[in-house]
Design a protein around this motif. Structure first.
Motif, PDB file in Angstrom:
ATOM      1  N   VAL A  71       0.845  -1.193   0.000  1.00 15.17           N
ATOM      2  CA  VAL A  71       0.000   0.000   0.000  1.00 15.17           C
ATOM      3  C   VAL A  71       0.887   1.252   0.000  1.00 15.17           C
ATOM      4  O   VAL A  71       0.633   2.205  -0.735  1.00 15.17           O
ATOM      5  N   GLU A  74       2.396   1.921  -3.472  1.00 16.17           N
ATOM      6  CA  GLU A  74       1.450   2.523  -4.420  1.00 16.17           C
ATOM      7  C   GLU A  74       1.225   3.991  -4.074  1.00 16.17           C
ATOM      8  O   GLU A  74       1.120   4.836  -4.965  1.00 16.17           O
ATOM      9  N   TYR A  75       1.171   4.294  -2.791  1.00 13.60           N
ATOM     10  CA  TYR A  75       1.011   5.686  -2.341  1.00 13.60           C
ATOM     11  C   TYR A  75       2.188   6.534  -2.822  1.00 13.60           C
ATOM     12  O   TYR A  75       2.006   7.600  -3.410  1.00 13.60           O
ATOM     13  N   GLU A  78       1.979   7.239  -6.449  1.00 14.85           N
ATOM     14  CA  GLU A  78       0.940   8.209  -6.819  1.00 14.85           C
ATOM     15  C   GLU A  78       1.323   9.632  -6.439  1.00 14.85           C
ATOM     16  O   GLU A  78       1.050  10.567  -7.172  1.00 14.85           O
ATOM     17  N   VAL A  79       1.941   9.779  -5.270  1.00 18.84           N
ATOM     18  CA  VAL A  79       2.281  11.130  -4.812  1.00 18.84           C
ATOM     19  C   VAL A  79       3.480  11.699  -5.562  1.00 18.84           C
ATOM     20  O   VAL A  79       3.457  12.826  -6.036  1.00 18.84           O
ATOM     21  N   PRO A  91      -3.901  -0.127 -17.789  1.00 18.52           N
ATOM     22  CA  PRO A  91      -4.610  -0.832 -16.715  1.00 18.52           C
ATOM     23  C   PRO A  91      -4.343  -2.334 -16.650  1.00 18.52           C
ATOM     24  O   PRO A  91      -4.230  -2.893 -15.554  1.00 18.52           O
ATOM     25  N   HIS A  92      -4.222  -2.981 -17.799  1.00 15.73           N
ATOM     26  CA  HIS A  92      -3.984  -4.421 -17.754  1.00 15.73           C
ATOM     27  C   HIS A  92      -2.586  -4.714 -17.214  1.00 15.73           C
ATOM     28  O   HIS A  92      -2.395  -5.622 -16.399  1.00 15.73           O
ATOM     29  N   ARG A  94      -0.976  -2.802 -15.221  1.00 15.14           N
ATOM     30  CA  ARG A  94      -1.018  -2.480 -13.790  1.00 15.14           C
ATOM     31  C   ARG A  94      -1.567  -3.660 -13.002  1.00 15.14           C
ATOM     32  O   ARG A  94      -1.050  -4.010 -11.934  1.00 15.14           O
ATOM     33  N   ALA A  95      -2.618  -4.269 -13.548  1.00 13.88           N
ATOM     34  CA  ALA A  95      -3.219  -5.422 -12.863  1.00 13.88           C
ATOM     35  C   ALA A  95      -2.206  -6.562 -12.754  1.00 13.88           C
ATOM     36  O   ALA A  95      -2.105  -7.228 -11.718  1.00 13.88           O
ATOM     37  N   ARG A  98       0.421  -5.661 -10.101  1.00 15.59           N
ATOM     38  CA  ARG A  98      -0.117  -5.874  -8.750  1.00 15.59           C
ATOM     39  C   ARG A  98      -0.224  -7.351  -8.432  1.00 15.59           C
ATOM     40  O   ARG A  98       0.048  -7.777  -7.304  1.00 15.59           O
ATOM     41  N   PHE A  99      -0.597  -8.151  -9.423  1.00 19.88           N
ATOM     42  CA  PHE A  99      -0.713  -9.593  -9.241  1.00 19.88           C
ATOM     43  C   PHE A  99       0.634 -10.169  -8.813  1.00 19.88           C
ATOM     44  O   PHE A  99       0.740 -10.938  -7.845  1.00 19.88           O
ATOM     45  N   TRP A 100       1.680  -9.809  -9.543  1.00 21.12           N
ATOM     46  CA  TRP A 100       2.995 -10.379  -9.255  1.00 21.12           C
ATOM     47  C   TRP A 100       3.583  -9.861  -7.942  1.00 21.12           C
ATOM     48  O   TRP A 100       4.252 -10.600  -7.227  1.00 21.12           O
ATOM     49  N   LYS A 102       1.831  -9.177  -5.343  1.00 24.66           N
ATOM     50  CA  LYS A 102       1.105  -9.943  -4.334  1.00 24.66           C
ATOM     51  C   LYS A 102       1.655 -11.373  -4.259  1.00 24.66           C
ATOM     52  O   LYS A 102       1.802 -11.937  -3.183  1.00 24.66           O
ATOM     53  N   PHE A 103       1.959 -11.931  -5.433  1.00 29.08           N
ATOM     54  CA  PHE A 103       2.517 -13.274  -5.473  1.00 29.08           C
ATOM     55  C   PHE A 103       3.853 -13.321  -4.721  1.00 29.08           C
ATOM     56  O   PHE A 103       4.114 -14.247  -3.947  1.00 29.08           O
TER      57      PHE A 103
ATOM     58  N   HIS B  55      -2.659 -19.631  -9.553  1.00 25.92           N
ATOM     59  CA  HIS B  55      -3.449 -19.906  -8.349  1.00 25.92           C
ATOM     60  C   HIS B  55      -4.629 -20.831  -8.597  1.00 25.92           C
ATOM     61  O   HIS B  55      -5.142 -21.436  -7.656  1.00 25.92           O
ATOM     62  N   ILE B  68      -7.438 -11.266 -15.886  1.00 28.94           N
ATOM     63  CA  ILE B  68      -7.026 -10.478 -14.720  1.00 28.94           C
ATOM     64  C   ILE B  68      -7.471 -11.281 -13.502  1.00 28.94           C
ATOM     65  O   ILE B  68      -8.634 -11.678 -13.412  1.00 28.94           O
ATOM     66  N   GLU B  70      -7.277 -12.196  -9.035  1.00 31.64           N
ATOM     67  CA  GLU B  70      -7.269 -11.620  -7.681  1.00 31.64           C
ATOM     68  C   GLU B  70      -8.363 -10.551  -7.561  1.00 31.64           C
ATOM     69  O   GLU B  70      -8.301  -9.482  -8.189  1.00 31.64           O
ATOM     70  N   ILE B  73      -7.687  -6.792  -7.099  1.00 28.36           N
ATOM     71  CA  ILE B  73      -6.971  -6.297  -8.273  1.00 28.36           C
ATOM     72  C   ILE B  73      -7.950  -6.126  -9.432  1.00 28.36           C
ATOM     73  O   ILE B  73      -7.886  -5.141 -10.181  1.00 28.36           O
ATOM     74  N   TYR B  77      -8.939  -2.718 -11.448  1.00 30.00           N
ATOM     75  CA  TYR B  77      -8.890  -2.706 -12.916  1.00 30.00           C
ATOM     76  C   TYR B  77     -10.208  -2.150 -13.477  1.00 30.00           C
ATOM     77  O   TYR B  77     -10.208  -1.272 -14.338  1.00 30.00           O
ATOM     78  N   GLU B  80     -10.420   1.485 -13.088  1.00 25.64           N
ATOM     79  CA  GLU B  80      -9.527   2.242 -13.973  1.00 25.64           C
ATOM     80  C   GLU B  80     -10.011   2.228 -15.425  1.00 25.64           C
ATOM     81  O   GLU B  80      -9.922   3.229 -16.129  1.00 25.64           O
ATOM     82  N   VAL B  81     -10.494   1.080 -15.869  1.00 19.35           N
ATOM     83  CA  VAL B  81     -10.923   0.970 -17.272  1.00 19.35           C
ATOM     84  C   VAL B  81     -12.241   1.709 -17.506  1.00 19.35           C
ATOM     85  O   VAL B  81     -12.376   2.465 -18.467  1.00 19.35           O
ATOM     86  N   ARG B 100      -7.087   0.748   0.620  1.00 21.70           N
ATOM     87  CA  ARG B 100      -6.327  -0.470   0.299  1.00 21.70           C
ATOM     88  C   ARG B 100      -5.889  -1.183   1.574  1.00 21.70           C
ATOM     89  O   ARG B 100      -5.854  -2.410   1.630  1.00 21.70           O
TER      90      ARG B 100
END
Lengths: 226, 235
Positions: A71, A74-75, A78-79, A91-92, A94-95, A98-100, A102-103, B55, B68, B70, B73, B77, B80-81, B100
């Motif tokens: 968190v 990401e803050y 952004e700032v 966006p894709h 970014r998703a 974020r997925f990786w 988290k992994f 997963h 996409i 999770e 997440i 998405y 944002e989209v 978050r």
């Protein structure tokens, strides 16, 4: 620019989670004050800033606290959005980023940490195999890329990088005959680690070898005495 | 379902999963139509295994065939989209960090105790899990009062990220209360704010057709617990 920003980071020298935040802030060229916590005697500031989980790292920006390392990153992104983006614009992508990230935290880090602690103990082999499985998945993610973020360092590199560097030092200090992130087994990761080491920010954030050595020795003494 | 400007939107999921409920609520907020591909209980489709090889879990959003994964997440998405629709994440960076933080709290600290309480093999284990859940409820009550700016939702006047993350748990929360013999997690005395919030959230047009009836979850939970028990017995 021109505004007085107050940025404090509540941290410990050994925490890879705090390490990430230091990398992120340095990459962005943000001036900050590190406040080292004694986790056996948590400061009022820490308890007030993160009352729910009482953990470091905590970023305090102009008096407002942000907790949880993902968190916080990401803050920060952004700032301080003018330099070195940690997340891509699409966006894709970014998703996926974020997925990786988290992994790395939930699977890779957790399994590697377990494997380290269970070394030489019952279940150690199985724990190591699980850690290696997660490393294999990350190895695959590096195919065709210099960094997890592509051509430049991104969120996943910072999330994993600080931990990977710490692991290498830990392996050295513990005199392990095999590294957890073994370059023979994971050549792409080996190259990735080298590339990270070339970055100025990483050079300026070397894990505290002496502190680590002391911590490892202390643990050894504890187990010997038990 | 044709969404000419939205592209091809499919969601792999299952009705009982609170994680699947999250993107469904988000799509409703954004008025985006999607094809709901429901997984069969007890098996995983080839499409799921191909779309989420790491997963192998639901939900998975397939947007123009790009997966996409999770739930939180996916919700980010979607926000944002489909940025023209009502926003789900707050606009201020610090508020976003707080949102978050609590979404992570629900998943990492609160929800594991739901599993713990359901699958507990001893009274002790069950009581421990319930204790943790109650502590969590108190923290969430505090957060609600702090964050809602005097309005109905964590997100203020309309449903936001924390509402979706935690609200998606309500059907299971209510089911748990019944299944554990009347344990009060939503408590008029201890969590009055959350009680009001839960009612408002459940009745919201974006939510009411997605959140299952408590009885249906109880029925499903019994199947799940039985499956987990037999899996544990045969391992």
């Amino acid at each position: 620019m021109g505004e007085v920003e107050e940025v404090k980071l509540l941290m410990t020298g050994l925490s890879p989670f705090a390490g990430r935040i230091i990398w992120a802030l340095k990459l962005k060229g943000v001036e900050f004050e590190s406040v080292e916590e004694d986790l056996t005697n948590k400061s009022d500031l820490l308890l007030q800033s993160n009352p729910v989980r009482q953990k470091i790292p905590v970023l305090i920006h102009n008096g407002k606290p942000v907790s949880e390392s993902l968190v916080i990153m990401e803050y920060i992104d952004e700032v301080w959005n003018q330099t070195c983006p940690l997340l891509p614009a699409d966006p894709h992508q970014r998703a996926l980023t974020r997925f990786w990230a988290k992994f790395v935290d939930e699977k890779a880090f957790a399994s590697m940490w377990s494997a380290l602690q269970m070394r030489g103990k019952e279940g150690g082999e199985a724990a190591l195999e699980e850690a290696h499985e997660n490393l294999r998945i990350l190895e695959k993610e590096l195919e065709g890329k210099q960094f997890f973020g592509g051509e430049s360092i991104g969120l996943v590199d910072v999330t994993f990088g600080s931990f990977a560097k710490l692991l290498d030092v830990l392996d050295e200090v513990m005199g392990s005959d095999k590294k957890m992130i073994d370059e023979d087994k994971f050549p792409l990761m080996g190259k990735w680690k080298e590339q990270l080491s070339e970055l100025a920010v990483v050079k300026s954030c070397l894990p505290p070898v002496d502190k680590l050595a002391a911590a490892v020795q202390a643990r050894r003494n504890e187990s010997a005495a038990a | 379902m044709a969404n000419n400007n939205n592209g091809d939107v499919k969601l792999i999921g299952a009705w009982p999963s609170p994680f699947v409920m999250r993107p469904r609520i988000a799509f409703n907020i954004k008025s985006v139509e999607y094809e709901f591909l429901e997984e069969q209980f007890g098996s995983k489709s080839d499409l799921l295994l191909k779309s989420n090889p790491v997963h192998k879990k639901i939900p998975v959003l397939l947007h123009n065939d790009k997966p996409i994964c999770e739930s939180n997440i996916i919700v980010e998405y979607i926000d944002e989209v489909w940025s023209a629709g009502p926003s789900i994440l707050p606009s201020d960076a610090h508020d976003r960090a707080v949102a978050r933080f609590w979404a992570a709290y629900v998943d990492e600290k609160w929800f594991p105790n739901v599993r713990g309480a359901l699958n507990a093999s001893s009274e002790e284990a069950k009581n421990a899990a319930v204790g943790q859940l109650k502590e969590g409820m108190a923290l969430l009550e505090g957060a609600y009062e702090e964050i809602n700016k005097g309005k109905d939702f964590f997100g203020g006047e309309k449903i936001g990220f924390i509402d979706i993350s935690f609200g998606s748990m309500l059907a299971w929360l209510r089911a748990l209360q019944v299944m554990l013999g009347g344990v009060k997690l939503l408590d008029e005395e201890k969590t009055p704010g959350l009680c009001k919030w839960a009612a408002k959230f459940s009745a919201d047009p974006a939510v009411k057709d997605v959140l299952p009836e408590t009885d249906k979850i109880i029925e499903f939970a019994k199947l799940l617990v039985a499956k987990n028990k037999s899996a544990a017995a045969s391992s």
